[in-house]
Design an enzyme around this catalytic site. Structure first.
Site, mmCIF file in Angstrom:
data_model
loop_
_atom_site.group_PDB
_atom_site.id
_atom_site.type_symbol
_atom_site.label_atom_id
_atom_site.label_comp_id
_atom_site.label_asym_id
_atom_site.label_seq_id
_atom_site.Cartn_x
_atom_site.Cartn_y
_atom_site.Cartn_z
ATOM 1 N N TYR A 142 70.520 -6.011 25.895
ATOM 2 C CA TYR A 142 71.883 -5.782 26.376
ATOM 3 C C TYR A 142 71.974 -4.355 26.880
ATOM 4 O O TYR A 142 71.538 -3.423 26.203
ATOM 5 C CB TYR A 142 72.884 -6.002 25.247
ATOM 6 N N ASP A 237 66.540 2.302 27.657
ATOM 7 C CA ASP A 237 67.973 2.298 27.342
ATOM 8 C C ASP A 237 68.115 2.733 25.883
ATOM 9 O O ASP A 237 67.966 1.928 24.974
ATOM 10 C CB ASP A 237 68.559 0.905 27.574
ATOM 11 N N LYS A 265 77.124 6.622 23.010
ATOM 12 C CA LYS A 265 77.431 6.602 21.580
ATOM 13 C C LYS A 265 77.349 7.978 20.905
ATOM 14 O O LYS A 265 78.272 8.775 21.015
ATOM 15 C CB LYS A 265 76.522 5.566 20.899
HETATM 16 P P1 KE4 Z 1 78.998 0.845 26.408
HETATM 17 O O1 KE4 Z 1 79.312 0.553 27.876
HETATM 18 O O2 KE4 Z 1 79.590 -0.218 25.494
HETATM 19 O O3 KE4 Z 1 79.375 2.276 26.003
HETATM 20 O O4 KE4 Z 1 77.407 0.782 26.241
HETATM 21 C C1 KE4 Z 1 76.743 -0.380 26.653
HETATM 22 C C2 KE4 Z 1 75.397 -0.465 25.953
HETATM 23 C C3 KE4 Z 1 74.263 -0.169 26.679
HETATM 24 N N1 KE4 Z 1 73.038 -0.221 26.107
HETATM 25 C C4 KE4 Z 1 72.883 -0.566 24.810
HETATM 26 C C5 KE4 Z 1 71.512 -0.628 24.216
HETATM 27 C C6 KE4 Z 1 74.022 -0.883 24.010
HETATM 28 O O5 KE4 Z 1 73.857 -1.254 22.721
HETATM 29 C C7 KE4 Z 1 75.303 -0.824 24.586
HETATM 30 C C8 KE4 Z 1 76.567 -1.176 23.813
HETATM 31 N N2 KE4 Z 1 76.369 -1.676 22.489
HETATM 32 C C9 KE4 Z 1 77.372 -2.590 22.003
HETATM 33 C C10 KE4 Z 1 76.935 -3.047 20.603
HETATM 34 N N3 KE4 Z 1 75.878 -3.946 20.647
HETATM 35 C C11 KE4 Z 1 78.732 -1.962 21.978
HETATM 36 C C12 KE4 Z 1 79.769 -2.717 21.161
HETATM 37 C C13 KE4 Z 1 80.752 -3.419 22.071
HETATM 38 O O6 KE4 Z 1 80.330 -4.040 23.083
HETATM 39 O O7 KE4 Z 1 81.955 -3.391 21.721
#
Ligand code: KE4
Length: 430
Positions: A142, A237, A265
């Site tokens: 993801y 990533d 994060k």
């Molecule tokens: P954001 O756009 O949510 O800040 O980041 C996306 C992203 C990109 N790459 C990795 C490896 C990530 O884990 C994430 C976002 N993680 C999720 C949890 N699995 C955020 C929680 C959510 O979607 O509310």
């Protein structure tokens, strides 16, 4: 004051699913989410006054615990000077210096406002720099909600059992090829067939969105070799793993140098922040230095920079990660022991600061292993623990996070609750 239920009813009137991000809605575990009123250290309190040991940590940012005095003081100082300028500010330069010091593969970077922005920009840069279109990702991986990634995504979309999202143009999805994670041979076959058309490989160096699955020995090395041999860009990533699993992230833990890295994060300390960076010859192609366009109104926001800088100062302290490793190991080994005692098939994966819980005898080493785990047992465990004041990620396909604020007392309280919860599950299924 409203109850969790009445506030959720109001939320559902105005927000899709009652939330601003799908995984928060408890859809895959059932029931309704609680509404957090405040957080401190390893704890959350909901609006009804219930306290939870928090193993989600806002999905990763709160690696030093909630409301850390150093982070709060830095934000309070920054707020006194104004919230946003839209001009360069010193804090952006200090943030760039802090990140490049901790992650030397990043020679140059650009701040953005989320992990999604970071990964979208990194892929556009890889396509622009190579003049190629194909993006390679991994099933269960993801990378946020950019159209090119919602092709067999592994976070919210997988949880809902929808392997790709409506609204993503087929023509674009056709340019994203998906490989099995931890399968170096499959990557070799793809590169042999299409290597000269691949712009980039984007990979979570430790998978955290199909639950927590570390890389097999040789997997990341194979991706590095294949990208170098075929002129493709290797993007790590590290939105989740960056500064969590080691001071220099997974690339330091495994000794692999990517061409680009995406971050988020932790570098925001709880504020909305992302970043992408890497080889100088690539980053110099980003506007206004080069022709590849990317921009953001609040990128490098001074308050967010202050929070992130304070957080990076905390994680850079000697022994910070050794402490995380100890508590993660104590938690996971304790949970496995509690499950064994109750006769419940259960296993964990863990790296410093990050772990995965699986209702399976294990080992869980791939996306298909993760999808064959007992999600009913997970659901029962999740709610049994929540009722005992322990909050794990509300999905069998999300990693768990521990912070430096989780001490022996919190780990022991968690294991006490787990002994009762595993027993409850064992008797429910028999
Ligand atoms: P954001 O756009 O949510 O800040 O980041 C996306 C992203 C990109 N790459 C990795 C490896 C990530 O884990 C994430 C976002 N993680 C999720 C949890 N699995 C955020 C929680 C959510 O979607 O509310």
């Amino acid at each position: 004051m409203s109850s969790n239920h009445t506030l959720f009813q109001r939320a559902c009137e105005l927000l899709p699913g009652g939330v601003n991000s799908p995984v928060r809605a408890f859809k895959s575990v059932g029931g309704e989410p609680f509404f957090t009123a405040r957080a401190d250290g390893p704890y959350l309190w909901d609006i009804e006054g219930n306290r939870y040991v928090d193993y989600v940590g806002s999905w990763g940012p709160m690696i030093a615990g909630h409301n850390h005095p150093m982070v709060r003081a830095a934000v309070e100082r920054a707020i006194g000077n104004g919230l946003s300028f839209g001009t360069p500010c010193a804090a952006e330069v200090m943030m760039a210096e802090a990140i490049t010091r901790l992650m030397p593969s990043i020679e140059m970077l650009r701040m953005v406002n989320s992990g999604t922005e970071a990964t979208m920009a990194a892929v556009r840069l890889a396509r622009g720099a190579t003049h190629r279109d194909i993006v390679v990702k991994f099933e269960g991986g993801y990378h946020g909600v950019g159209d090119s990634f919602l092709v067999k995504a592994g976070s919210g979309a997988l949880t809902f059992g929808v392997p790709s999202s409506p609204g993503v143009p087929k023509a674009l999805a056709d340019l994203t090829l998906t490989l099995p994670y931890n399968d170096a041979d499959a990557a070799r076959v793809l590169f042999a067939a299409r290597g000269d058309r691949i712009a980039c490989v984007i990979v979570e160096p430790i998978a955290g969105n199909m639950n927590c699955i570390p890389p097999h020995a040789g997997f990341l090395e194979a991706l590095r070799e294949l990208c170098s041999a075929h002129g493709a860009i290797l993007i790590f990533d590290e939105v989740m793993t960056g500064f969590r699993v080691a001071p220099g992230g997974a690339q330091q833990l495994y000794g692999i140098t990517p061409d680009l890295t995406t971050l988020g994060k932790i570098i925001g300390g709880g504020m909305p922040v992302g970043a992408y960076g890497g080889r100088r010859d690539l980053m110099q192609q980003i506007a206004p230095a080069g022709p590849i366009y990317q921009a953001g109104t609040l990128s490098g926001n001074p308050v967010a920079m202050a929070a992130g800088l304070a957080m990076l100062e905390l994680v850079a302290k000697p022994d910070f990660h050794a402490g995380l490793a100890r508590s993660t190991t104590a938690l996971c080994e304790g949970l496995e022991e509690a499950a064994r005692a109750a006769g419940v098939p259960f296993t964990t994966n863990h790296v410093p600061g990050m772990f995965g819980l699986f209702f399976s005898a294990g080992p869980v080493r791939s996306f298909s292993d993760a999808t064959t785990c007992d999600t009913t047992a997970f659901r029962r465990f999740f709610h049994a623990m929540l009722a005992r004041g322990v909050y794990f990620a509300p999905s069998a396909f999300e990693a768990g996070f521990i912070s430096s604020a989780h001490g022996d007392a919190e780990i022991e309280a968690t294991l006490d609750a787990a002994r009762a919860a595993f027993h409850q599950i064992a008797t429910a299924t028999s």
